[in-house]
Design an enzyme around this catalytic site. Structure first.
Site, mmCIF file in Angstrom:
data_model
loop_
_atom_site.group_PDB
_atom_site.id
_atom_site.type_symbol
_atom_site.label_atom_id
_atom_site.label_comp_id
_atom_site.label_asym_id
_atom_site.label_seq_id
_atom_site.Cartn_x
_atom_site.Cartn_y
_atom_site.Cartn_z
ATOM 1 N N GLU A 7 0.892 -1.051 -0.057
ATOM 2 C CA GLU A 7 -0.201 -0.311 0.056
ATOM 3 C C GLU A 7 0.507 1.202 -0.089
ATOM 4 O OE1 GLU A 7 -2.747 -0.579 2.925
ATOM 5 O OE2 GLU A 7 -3.542 -2.357 2.789
ATOM 6 N N GLU A 41 -5.015 -9.356 -1.668
ATOM 7 C CA GLU A 41 -5.047 -9.301 0.372
ATOM 8 C C GLU A 41 -6.239 -8.618 0.300
ATOM 9 O OE1 GLU A 41 -1.721 -6.983 2.750
ATOM 10 O OE2 GLU A 41 -3.326 -5.820 3.696
#
Ligand SMILES: *[C@@H]1O[C@H](CO)[C@@H](O)[C@H](O)[C@H]1NC(C)=O
Ligand SMILES: *[C@@H]1O[C@H](CO)[C@@H](O)[C@H](O)[C@H]1NC(C)=O
Ligand SMILES: CC(=O)N[C@H]1CO[C@H](CO)[C@@H](O)[C@@H]1O
Length: 488
Positions: free
Chosen positions: A214, A320
């Site tokens: 991220e 994820e």
């Protein structure tokens, strides 16, 4: 030992329930191809740091055996993918400094890294400590020993000593890069060395390395961080990707193993698309697979990302996924969206063991206790045990159906969810060469989404008739069907 899940007396005849106007029919598109399935998995990281030495948990997640956990016989999920988190923390001193970290980061989230100081890049030197992170590594090896054949190395933050503030929780604002620009190459050296060393010493083969987690997010902050995290501008990502590409190419064992780069594990479909569009042709050419997280849930444009990734000739993983709905409802609804609109070739849960509804097993990663099995566990079993690596994912003909076909075994798998009131769902096989399956028994498994009800209950009470089969669904039930002998 599937009989463990059989409900003794089966609610025999589906035909007893009259068909009503609200019934649904899904026609499976026999010749469609949404991609060849690579598998299911989990990231290791925190739960494996806490529970990584347990064989029963390795069996539960990485085999399809029946495993007793917390007094309950559970169907093993049969994951074949494990994502190993290269840590960023160490208690060492380097150049007169030590790691700084927010007091909010609990011990199980301080993942210990191997490169404890920057004095030497030689993995046999004192700058490296290969004894750390034993529990997470143990689970990685247990997964591999049980057949997990797709391993990925990922990083939440570079080693603390490479960072501007020596804090693996993030930069002061979260919106600025925390990796010192002079250390872009070292982050790449770190990851390539971990991959080559674990291959040489433990025969662990990483298919892919993702250097980011991220990276475009602005919430990896030094003072309030609860976990390792690091912002990278898109330009910095391109730079690190270039270094990592060269580091992999310079290690013959990794080249022989076919290790490639995956990126960038962005939070959302939309940010993954923005990053892909901004990386530039060179970095894009050095990335083999786009990994994206599912935290945009039912928002964003999965289809836009899928189209761009397809156009760039890359593979796409949902690498994820997690949320706090222990019932499995949000997960099932997002998986349906993933299969229909994003068409990843693998689907990876974040932490299979966690608190707050996030885990499949409700557990406390600090006290290392398992409290309960969340309904979500059985919901995921409905998918992961049946849609198996190598199957061709099909267009299920509706937004509540996912289908996959095993060419070798001539087996069709259908997973369907009924969000409406109780009704019959018809699965039409007319686009297959079905004469051979007329009369065949369709095995089915049922889990009630919610907090109770059927949990992976198995039935053998449905048959193919007139080129289709039908089953009654309760509201919010997920059912998996398997039909053998289906010819395309
Ligand atoms: C060591 O620390 C000094 C002072 O903080 C800094 O100027 C220097 O760049 C550091 N050297 C390395 C190799 O990190
Ligand atoms: C190393 O792992 C590979 C699979 O990744 C396996 O085929 C091979 O037999 C293993 N080698 C040894 C020495 O265990
Ligand atoms: C003690 C404990 O539960 N530690 C962490 C484990 O994971 C949960 C859920 O993510 C966190 O809230 C806890 O801080």
């Amino acid at each position: 030992m599937r009989s463990t899940f059989r409900l003794g007396l089966v609610l025999a005849a589906v035909a007893l329930f009259p068909l009503s106007a609200a019934d649904l029919t899904a026609t499976i598109e026999a010749k469609s191809n949404f991609g060849i399935w690579e598998g299911w998995g989990t990231s290791l990281a925190w739960w494996a740091t806490a529970f990584g030495t347990r064989d029963d948990l390795a069996d539960l997640f990485f085999t399809t055996k029946t495993v007793t956990i917390a007094g309950q016989a559970l169907p093993g999920l049969g994951f074949n993918i494990a994502r190993y988190n290269a840590g960023a923390c160490s208690s060492s001193t380097y150049n007169g400094s030590r790691m700084v970290i927010s007091p909010k980061t609990v011990p199980s989230r301080k993942v210990q890294g191997f490169w404890i100081d920057g004095a030497s890049s030689d993995p046999t030197s004192k700058s490296w400590d290969w004894s750390v992170d034993a529990a997470q590594r143990a689970m990685l090896e247990k997964a591999r020993d049980r057949g997990a054949d797709v391993l990925e190395l990922f990083s939440n933050s570079p080693m603390w000593w490479m960072l501007n503030n020596h804090n693996p929780g993030g930069s002061p604002t979260g919106a600025t890069d925390n990796l010192q620009s002079r250390y872009h190459a070292q982050h790449a050296v770190y990851l390539a060395t971990v991959a080559s060393q674990l291959l040489a010493t433990r025969n662990l083969t990483f298919q892919a390395i993702d250097p980011f987690n991220e990276p475009s997010a602005d919430w990896w902050k030094a003072d309030t961080g609860k976990q390792e995290g690091c912002h990278f501008s898109v330009a910095s990502q391109a730079s690190v990707i270039g270094h990592l590409f060269r580091e992999i190419q310079s290690r013959p064992a990794l080249v022989r193993a076919g290790t490639f780069i995956s990126a960038s594990d962005e939070t959302s479909y939309d940010s993954a698309l923005a990053t892909l569009n901004g990386l530039g042709a060179t970095a894009v050419s050095q990335v083999t697979r786009v990994n994206v997280h599912g935290y945009q849930y039912d928002g964003g444009r999965r289809d836009g990302l899928a189209a761009a990734v397809g156009k760039a000739g890359k593979r796409l993983w949902q690498s994820e996924y997690g949320e706090g709905d222990a019932t499995g409802q949000r997960m099932a609804s997002n998986m349906l969206l993933d299969f229909r609109w994003m068409r990843p070739t693998a689907w990876v849960y974040w932490q299979v063991m966690d608190g707050g509804g996030w885990g499949l097993l409700d557990s406390d990663n600090e006290s290392k206790t398992i409290k309960a099995v969340n309904q979500k566990f059985w919901v995921l079993a409905q998918w992961a045990r049946h849609i198996r690596p190598g199957m061709r994912v099909l267009d299920g003909g509706g937004d509540y159906v996912v289908a996959a076909y095993d060419e070798k075994r001539k087996k069709l798998v259908v997973v369907a969810v009924n969000w409406g009131n109780a009704q019959v769902v018809n699965v039409d096989l007319k686009k297959f060469g079905t004469p051979g399956v007329e009369g065949a028994v369709v095995k089915r498994w049922v889990t009630q989404i919610g907090t109770g009800g059927s949990r992976y209950a198995e039935f053998g009470d449905v048959k193919v008739s007139g080129g289709k089969f039908s089953a009654r669904f309760e509201k919010n039930a997920v059912q998996t069907f398997e039909v053998e002998g289906v010819v395309v």
